[in-house]
Design an enzyme around this catalytic site. Structure first.
Site, PDB file in Angstrom:
ATOM      1  N   GLU A  44      72.570  38.322  81.725  1.00 24.28           N
ATOM      2  CA  GLU A  44      72.944  38.283  83.141  1.00 24.28           C
ATOM      3  C   GLU A  44      74.383  38.749  83.348  1.00 24.28           C
ATOM      4  OE1 GLU A  44      71.222  38.014  85.768  1.00 24.28           O
ATOM      5  OE2 GLU A  44      69.331  37.480  84.846  1.00 24.28           O
ATOM      6  N   TYR A 127      75.410  33.181  91.501  1.00 21.00           N
ATOM      7  CA  TYR A 127      74.244  33.987  91.122  1.00 21.00           C
ATOM      8  C   TYR A 127      73.847  33.705  89.667  1.00 21.00           C
ATOM      9  CZ  TYR A 127      71.451  37.613  89.182  1.00 21.00           C
ATOM     10  OH  TYR A 127      70.459  38.249  88.479  1.00 21.00           O
ATOM     11  N   ASP A 145      71.603  37.983  94.537  1.00 19.24           N
ATOM     12  CA  ASP A 145      72.469  39.145  94.323  1.00 19.24           C
ATOM     13  C   ASP A 145      72.124  40.199  95.381  1.00 19.24           C
ATOM     14  OD1 ASP A 145      70.055  40.177  93.528  1.00 19.24           O
ATOM     15  OD2 ASP A 145      70.736  40.891  91.580  1.00 19.24           O
TER      16      ASP A 145
END
Ligand code: SF4
Length: 353
Positions: A44, A127, A145
């Site tokens: 991520e 996020y 996002d």
């Protein structure tokens, strides 16, 4: 407002359509083969502002070289930066490394499931926190996002400006109400995947969209007008001279950037803002800055390097060391440069050595 938006929205059917499509059509990506929160965390962070194809080799390298939190925590930051070299946004690597060390020191090497603890780690914003919580721990947490805001702006006809920080909160509140409680991982990943592969910014492929029947923007034919956002700011241009300086042994001068700001702790060839050099006299500026006398030789070439907010307009010049009254710079053999983490702009300059 949220109540109005969700009125007549069949979110249970939406969940089913989205999750079924995702599970049948998802791209096979290396980080989708694991539930390890540490590896999902790495992926991520790498995926922020970076294309999937660019991330894959870096993710595989990190997975192999630092397979556990402990492996990364024990590594030297310069080594982490070296392995991140070319991926850009190097503060991500520094923050990841420092957060991983915190996980070892504070949580015994186990990535915390607790949202507050997870979100307090360096580099983990709302996020990333939501992505790790939902994908690794299967918690029904939003992960909002740009892709997710685009899809939901269109599906629910949300006209708030997505450039405003407070708008993300609205999306989070909406997702809390409509996320699948049984499979939040596939739900969130489905939204991200839909945004990345079908519901693209300029030409969404509505014909093949699994949630077309739910999409209000498509129904009204205004999908390309959403989401609402500010125009991107124009990047400012900064001009620099990059100096490829050799001493009499043929070694090249490099220096470490400061430990804060752009490209912190990365290495580079000495460089100067062109507008700071009086009368274009690099030799004079160099002596004042480093206490070394040099002879400027050829101008080798010019190129531009683009960051999200700045454009570096670089002129690479060659120079020879005449006299060294300080040890401000490190001199290394050309072959030894590979041991230091450089940003892409200086790797480009390196080709002219
Ligand atoms: S129907 Fe079109 S605009 Fe709506 S979510 Fe699908 S791809 Fe996006």
């Amino acid at each position: 407002m949220i109540k109005n938006l969700l009125e007549k929205f069949n979110y249970l059917q939406f969940q089913q359509d989205l999750i079924t499509w995702y599970e049948e059509n998802k791209r096979e990506l290396p980080w989708r083969q694991t539930n390890d929160p540490y590896l999902i965390w790495i992926s991520e962070i790498m995926l922020q502002q970076t294309q999937v194809d660019t991330v894959i080799p870096y993710y595989n390298k990190f997975k192999e070289k630092y397979p556990t939190v402990n492996d990364m925590a024990q590594a030297d930051e310069q080594m982490i930066l070296k392995d991140w070299e070319g991926l850009g946004y190097y503060s991500r690597a520094r923050n990841l490394h420092s957060a991983v060390k915190e996980v070892v020191n504070k949580y015994g090497g186990v990535v915390p499931k607790d949202l507050k603890q997870l979100g307090s780690l360096k580099g983990i914003g709302p996020y990333t926190q939501g992505a790790i919580a939902s994908i690794a721990f299967n918690k029904p947490e939003p992960a909002v996002d740009g892709n997710v805001m685009r899809v939901l702006s269109r599906v629910l006809l949300i006209t708030d400006n997505t450039s405003d920080a407070k708008t993300r909160k609205i999306f989070e509140e909406i997702i809390y109400k409509i996320i699948s409680q049984d499979n939040p991982s596939s739900y969130n990943q489905g939204l991200m995947e839909l945004g990345a592969t079908v519901c693209s910014p300029r030409s969404p492929n509505c014909l093949h969209c699994p949630v077309r029947n739910h999409c209000r923007a498509h129904d009204k034919g205004i999908q390309t007008e959403l989401p609402i956002k500010n125009k991107a700011k124009k990047q400012r241009v900064e001009k620099y001279d990059v100096i490829l300086l050799r001493n009499k042994n043929g070694e090249v001068a490099i220096e470490k950037r400061p430990n804060h700001g752009l490209l912190a702790n990365m290495w580079q060839f000495p460089m100067v803002r062109t507008d700071q050099i009086k009368n274009e006299n690099i030799e004079e500026w160099f002596y004042a800055a480093y206490g070394m006398k040099i002879n400027k030789q050829e101008e080798l070439y010019k190129f531009k390097h683009i960051f999200s907010h700045i454009i570096w307009d670089l002129r690479v010049v060659e120079a020879e060391l005449v006299k060294e009254d300080s040890n401000e710079l490190t001199f290394v053999k050309k072959e030894g440069l590979i041991d230091y983490p450089f940003s892409v702009s200086h790797i480009k300059a390196m080709r002219y050595l």
